[in-house]
Design a protein around this motif. Structure first.
Motif, short mmCIF file in Angstrom:
data_model
loop_
_atom_site.label_atom_id
_atom_site.label_comp_id
_atom_site.label_asym_id
_atom_site.label_seq_id
_atom_site.Cartn_x
_atom_site.Cartn_y
_atom_site.Cartn_z
N PRO A 198 0.83 -1.22 0.00
CA PRO A 198 0.00 0.00 0.00
C PRO A 198 0.86 1.26 0.00
N LYS A 199 0.34 2.29 -0.64
CA LYS A 199 1.04 3.57 -0.68
C LYS A 199 0.61 4.40 0.53
N PRO A 200 1.57 4.86 1.35
CA PRO A 200 1.19 5.69 2.50
C PRO A 200 0.72 7.07 2.05
N ILE A 201 -0.40 7.53 2.61
CA ILE A 201 -0.93 8.86 2.29
C ILE A 201 -0.71 9.80 3.47
N GLU A 202 -1.29 9.46 4.61
CA GLU A 202 -1.04 10.20 5.85
C GLU A 202 -0.77 9.17 6.94
N VAL A 203 0.49 8.99 7.25
CA VAL A 203 0.90 7.93 8.17
C VAL A 203 1.84 8.51 9.22
N ASN A 204 1.63 8.14 10.50
CA ASN A 204 2.50 8.65 11.55
C ASN A 204 3.75 7.76 11.70
N GLU A 205 4.59 8.10 12.67
CA GLU A 205 5.86 7.39 12.85
C GLU A 205 5.66 5.93 13.22
N GLU A 206 4.53 5.59 13.78
CA GLU A 206 4.24 4.19 14.12
C GLU A 206 3.66 3.41 12.95
N GLY A 207 3.49 4.07 11.81
CA GLY A 207 2.94 3.39 10.64
C GLY A 207 1.42 3.34 10.62
N ILE A 208 0.78 4.11 11.50
CA ILE A 208 -0.68 4.13 11.58
C ILE A 208 -1.20 5.33 10.78
N GLY A 209 -2.22 5.09 9.97
CA GLY A 209 -2.78 6.18 9.20
C GLY A 209 -3.47 5.72 7.95
N LEU A 210 -3.48 6.59 6.95
CA LEU A 210 -4.21 6.34 5.71
C LEU A 210 -3.27 5.83 4.62
N TYR A 211 -3.68 4.72 3.98
CA TYR A 211 -2.92 4.14 2.87
C TYR A 211 -3.82 4.04 1.64
N GLU A 212 -3.18 3.88 0.48
CA GLU A 212 -3.92 3.73 -0.78
C GLU A 212 -3.36 2.53 -1.54
N LEU A 213 -4.26 1.80 -2.21
CA LEU A 213 -3.82 0.71 -3.07
C LEU A 213 -4.75 0.66 -4.27
N ARG A 214 -4.20 0.79 -5.47
CA ARG A 214 -4.99 0.74 -6.69
C ARG A 214 -4.81 -0.63 -7.34
N LEU A 215 -5.90 -1.33 -7.58
CA LEU A 215 -5.84 -2.68 -8.16
C LEU A 215 -5.34 -2.60 -9.60
N PRO A 216 -4.26 -3.34 -9.92
CA PRO A 216 -3.72 -3.27 -11.28
C PRO A 216 -4.54 -4.09 -12.27
N GLU A 217 -4.27 -3.89 -13.55
CA GLU A 217 -4.87 -4.72 -14.59
C GLU A 217 -4.40 -6.16 -14.44
N LYS A 218 -5.20 -7.11 -14.94
CA LYS A 218 -4.77 -8.51 -14.90
C LYS A 218 -3.63 -8.72 -15.89
N ASN A 219 -2.69 -9.60 -15.52
CA ASN A 219 -1.59 -9.92 -16.42
C ASN A 219 -1.96 -11.09 -17.33
#
Length: 209
Positions: free
Chosen positions: A70-91
């Motif tokens: 996941p891509k961190p968006i707003e994350v604190n030093e403990e790793g807690i916060g908002l993440y993003e993940l975009r589902l890729p196309e099928k291979n």
């Protein structure tokens, strides 16, 4: 670090460990797809591949490792916060995966270049062929995760690649360069040389800071 700058750095590095540019022997336009470097004394050919695209810019999935990044968006030093993940196309295997297919293409090209260059210099005599993969942009992917995917692919195909060296260069004085190596399952005798090149590159990079 830009691709051209990385290539210059690796020219210096490979020269420091007694490898020369294959183009010095075969010219700039030979009648085969040549690899980049050769050390005739130790019968070893090396191809350099620089990966410039960030395949995990929006997070992603590595299906063969059953993992997601996941891509961190707003994350604190403990790793807690908002993440993003975009589902890729099928291979081509019908799986959602960001990385394996592009990496397979890189290895396929390197395999051909190493095969043809080893044939040019050594014919049917014993030789080694390695690919150095440099991840040139800041990414969620790391050397060890990349090495696991490379190892899986080398164990299934690409018989002209005896080992791979995966590197992430240093972007600043605060960040240490990283480099790990993996070898083809059928070529365990090449492991020490492959590891040695990886370790020497890290020391070389530190000395260049």
């Amino acid at each position: 670090m830009q691709s051209k700058q990385l290539e210059v750095e690796f020219d210096y590095f490979m020269n420091s460990i007694q490898f020369t540019r294959v183009s010095r022997d075969v010219g700039e336009s030979p009648n085969f797809k040549n690899a980049d470097y050769v050390n005739v004394d130790i019968q070893t050919v090396v191809e350099l591949k620089v990966i410039e695209k960030d395949y995990f810019e929006n997070g992603g999935i590595i299906d063969s490792l059953h993992s997601f990044l996941p891509k961190p968006i707003e994350v604190n030093e403990e790793g807690i916060g908002l993440y993003e993940l975009r589902l890729p196309e099928k291979n081509r295997e019908g799986k959602h995966d960001n990385f394996e297919e592009p990496l397979r293409r890189v290895l396929k090209n390197a395999n051909r270049q190493l095969r043809d260059t080893r044939q040019y210099y050594f014919g049917k005599n014993y030789s080694n062929g390695y690919v150095i993969i440099v991840i040139s942009k800041t990414s969620l992917i790391d050397t060890f995760t990349t090495a696991r995917v490379v190892k899986k692919l080398l164990d299934l195909e690409f018989s002209s690649i005896d080992g791979a060296i995966i590197c992430i260069p240093s972007y600043s004085s605060e960040i240490e360069p990283e480099c790990v190596s993996v070898t083809n399952r059928s070529k365990p005798e090449t492991e020490m040389l492959c590891m040695s090149i990886a370790e020497e590159w890290v020391q070389f990079s530190k000395s260049r800071k």
